[in-house]
Design a protein around this motif. Structure first.
Motif, PDB file in Angstrom:
ATOM      1  N   TRP A  64      -1.072   6.891  44.160  1.00 52.59           N
ATOM      2  CA  TRP A  64      -1.071   7.010  42.704  1.00 52.59           C
ATOM      3  C   TRP A  64      -2.429   6.540  42.200  1.00 52.59           C
ATOM      4  CZ3 TRP A  64       3.307   9.215  40.737  1.00 52.59           C
ATOM      5  CH2 TRP A  64       4.413   9.242  41.604  1.00 52.59           C
ATOM      6  N   GLU A  65      -3.136   7.446  41.534  1.00 54.37           N
ATOM      7  CA  GLU A  65      -4.485   7.129  41.043  1.00 54.37           C
ATOM      8  C   GLU A  65      -4.461   6.954  39.526  1.00 54.37           C
ATOM      9  OE1 GLU A  65      -9.072   8.764  41.409  1.00 54.37           O
ATOM     10  OE2 GLU A  65      -7.421  10.206  41.376  1.00 54.37           O
ATOM     11  N   LEU A  66      -4.904   5.788  39.071  1.00 54.25           N
ATOM     12  CA  LEU A  66      -5.015   5.492  37.646  1.00 54.25           C
ATOM     13  C   LEU A  66      -6.480   5.632  37.236  1.00 54.25           C
ATOM     14  CD1 LEU A  66      -3.637   4.430  35.045  1.00 54.25           C
ATOM     15  CD2 LEU A  66      -4.160   2.116  35.851  1.00 54.25           C
ATOM     16  N   VAL A  67      -6.761   6.509  36.279  1.00 47.44           N
ATOM     17  CA  VAL A  67      -8.119   6.751  35.791  1.00 47.44           C
ATOM     18  C   VAL A  67      -8.150   6.395  34.315  1.00 47.44           C
ATOM     19  CG1 VAL A  67      -9.985   8.433  35.551  1.00 47.44           C
ATOM     20  CG2 VAL A  67      -8.339   8.660  37.433  1.00 47.44           C
ATOM     21  N   HIS A  68      -9.082   5.542  33.913  1.00 43.56           N
ATOM     22  CA  HIS A  68      -9.108   5.133  32.509  1.00 43.56           C
ATOM     23  C   HIS A  68     -10.531   4.886  32.024  1.00 43.56           C
ATOM     24  CE1 HIS A  68      -9.596   0.840  33.776  1.00 43.56           C
ATOM     25  NE2 HIS A  68      -8.821   1.211  34.769  1.00 43.56           N
ATOM     26  N   SER A  69     -10.712   5.033  30.712  1.00 49.95           N
ATOM     27  CA  SER A  69     -12.004   4.789  30.079  1.00 49.95           C
ATOM     28  C   SER A  69     -11.766   4.357  28.644  1.00 49.95           C
ATOM     29  CB  SER A  69     -12.884   6.052  30.118  1.00 49.95           C
ATOM     30  OG  SER A  69     -12.274   7.105  29.389  1.00 49.95           O
ATOM     31  N   GLY A  70     -12.831   4.024  27.965  1.00 52.53           N
ATOM     32  CA  GLY A  70     -12.720   3.440  26.624  1.00 52.53           C
ATOM     33  C   GLY A  70     -12.585   4.442  25.502  1.00 52.53           C
ATOM     34  N   GLY A  71     -11.602   5.304  25.565  1.00 52.95           N
ATOM     35  CA  GLY A  71     -11.318   6.211  24.460  1.00 52.95           C
ATOM     36  C   GLY A  71     -12.496   7.100  24.119  1.00 52.95           C
ATOM     37  N   ARG A  72     -12.885   7.107  22.858  1.00 50.04           N
ATOM     38  CA  ARG A  72     -13.971   7.972  22.408  1.00 50.04           C
ATOM     39  C   ARG A  72     -15.347   7.409  22.744  1.00 50.04           C
ATOM     40  NH1 ARG A  72     -10.801   8.056  17.368  1.00 50.04           N
ATOM     41  NH2 ARG A  72      -9.395   9.847  17.429  1.00 50.04           N
ATOM     42  N   TYR A 106      -3.065   3.077  44.061  1.00 42.16           N
ATOM     43  CA  TYR A 106      -1.865   2.327  44.444  1.00 42.16           C
ATOM     44  C   TYR A 106      -1.012   3.186  45.366  1.00 42.16           C
ATOM     45  CZ  TYR A 106      -3.372  -0.433  40.461  1.00 42.16           C
ATOM     46  OH  TYR A 106      -4.134  -1.192  39.598  1.00 42.16           O
ATOM     47  N   ASP A 107      -0.368   2.563  46.344  1.00 41.19           N
ATOM     48  CA  ASP A 107       0.548   3.305  47.203  1.00 41.19           C
ATOM     49  C   ASP A 107       1.990   3.096  46.773  1.00 41.19           C
ATOM     50  OD1 ASP A 107       0.932   0.691  48.008  1.00 41.19           O
ATOM     51  OD2 ASP A 107       0.971   1.155  50.159  1.00 41.19           O
ATOM     52  N   ASP A 108       2.172   2.416  45.651  1.00 31.71           N
ATOM     53  CA  ASP A 108       3.503   2.130  45.132  1.00 31.71           C
ATOM     54  C   ASP A 108       3.541   2.567  43.673  1.00 31.71           C
ATOM     55  OD1 ASP A 108       5.392   0.233  43.571  1.00 31.71           O
ATOM     56  OD2 ASP A 108       6.065   0.009  45.638  1.00 31.71           O
ATOM     57  N   GLU A 109       4.493   3.426  43.322  1.00 25.17           N
ATOM     58  CA  GLU A 109       4.559   3.940  41.948  1.00 25.17           C
ATOM     59  C   GLU A 109       4.794   2.822  40.943  1.00 25.17           C
ATOM     60  OE1 GLU A 109       6.894   7.350  39.289  1.00 25.17           O
ATOM     61  OE2 GLU A 109       7.551   6.895  41.336  1.00 25.17           O
ATOM     62  N   THR A 110       5.550   1.805  41.328  1.00 25.55           N
ATOM     63  CA  THR A 110       5.811   0.690  40.427  1.00 25.55           C
ATOM     64  C   THR A 110       4.522  -0.043  40.082  1.00 25.55           C
ATOM     65  OG1 THR A 110       8.039   0.370  41.327  1.00 25.55           O
ATOM     66  CG2 THR A 110       7.074  -1.469  40.124  1.00 25.55           C
ATOM     67  N   ASP A 111       3.684  -0.281  41.098  1.00 23.05           N
ATOM     68  CA  ASP A 111       2.413  -0.951  40.839  1.00 23.05           C
ATOM     69  C   ASP A 111       1.535  -0.118  39.910  1.00 23.05           C
ATOM     70  OD1 ASP A 111       3.215  -2.980  42.478  1.00 23.05           O
ATOM     71  OD2 ASP A 111       2.001  -2.390  44.194  1.00 23.05           O
ATOM     72  N   ALA A 112       1.520   1.186  40.114  1.00 24.74           N
ATOM     73  CA  ALA A 112       0.732   2.067  39.248  1.00 24.74           C
ATOM     74  C   ALA A 112       1.260   2.023  37.817  1.00 24.74           C
ATOM     75  CB  ALA A 112       0.769   3.495  39.784  1.00 24.74           C
ATOM     76  N   HIS A 113       2.596   1.981  37.686  1.00 26.10           N
ATOM     77  CA  HIS A 113       3.200   1.917  36.350  1.00 26.10           C
ATOM     78  C   HIS A 113       2.841   0.607  35.661  1.00 26.10           C
ATOM     79  CE1 HIS A 113       6.077   2.490  33.122  1.00 26.10           C
ATOM     80  NE2 HIS A 113       6.588   1.303  33.393  1.00 26.10           N
TER      81      HIS A 113
END
Length: 248
Positions: free
Chosen positions: A72-80, A91-98
């Motif tokens: 599970w890959e979480l990709v994030h940035s500072g909006g605009r 993460y290899d665990d969906e709960t950790d990604a959540h």
């Protein structure tokens, strides 16, 4: 998300190299990924606002033994704010990604907590941080590699007074766990934005007893980066949040 001209080996190498926390993946997971024959990637969820862009991707691999493994890959940035680089977490665990996604989308929402952008007195901030949490929902323990989950929680803790080897030994007997977000707040402290989130990681041990780790995620750091602290008692975790409001 998938590149039809990219091999599974190239895709996996790119995924691991760009993730900020790839070293947290269990060794057994990395070893199994080395036998991947094919892969499929898809967008799982997303959140877009003026202050946060966040997507979660599901990468599924077919292994040589016929089994499948999902990252599970979480990709994030500072909006605009295009000057803020995109950050990748794996993460290899969906709960950790959540939990990680909730940390971003839940603790750092668009709406200011206090209704405006003006700094609030420290007493108000401390009162919010130390307020009693709502009655918790009943725990639903999930037997899902819980001992390894406990190891990773302790490993990412940056505070010097985190639980030590005795706690780590106890948690090797964990066979189920439950994660609860106890507290989440974004506020202004000493003129800067700071987000605080408190999680309880409750573990059920082989002897039937229960124990918990208390994880504080916050951005009360000089450069505004996320920091993780872990404590063995809720009162210590809340005291740490209180102390952070005084040194922002």
């Amino acid at each position: 998300m998938s590149d039809p001209y990219e091999t599974t080996e190239q895709h996996l190498d790119r995924l691991l190299r760009r993730a900020l926390n790839s070293f947290d993946l269990p060794d057994i997971t990395v070893d199994r990924l080395g036998t991947a024959l094919a892969h499929s990637s898809a967008l799982h969820s997303s959140h877009h606002s003026s202050v946060l862009h966040r997507e979660t991707y599901r990468h599924t691999y077919l292994l040589s033994d016929g089994s499948a493994l999902t990252l599970w890959e979480l990709v994030h940035s500072g909006g605009r704010d295009i000057t803020v680089p995109r950050r990748h977490e794996l993460y290899d665990d969906e709960t950790d990604a959540h939990v990680a996604a909730t940390r971003l989308a839940g603790s750092f929402s668009d709406a200011p907590v206090f209704g405006d952008d003006s700094p609030q007195p420290d007493l108000e901030v401390l009162t919010l941080l130390m307020s009693a949490p709502p009655a918790p929902l009943p725990r639903m323990y999930a037997p899902d590699n819980s001992a390894d989950h406990a190891r990773r929680v302790l490993r990412r803790a940056e505070n010097g007074d985190r639980p030590g080897e005795e706690t780590a030994r106890t948690l090797r007997a964990a066979f189920a766990h439950h994660i609860t977000q106890i507290f989440g707040r974004q506020c202004r402290v000493d003129g800067q934005d700071a987000g605080f989130t408190l999680y309880e990681h409750a573990f059920l041990l082989l002897d039937g007893s229960e124990t918990s780790l208390w994880e504080v995620e916050h951005t009360a750091t000089p450069d505004g980066r996320h920091m993780c602290e872990v404590y063995g008692a809720e009162r210590d975790a809340r005291a740490a949040m209180e102390n952070r409001t005084r040194i922002c």
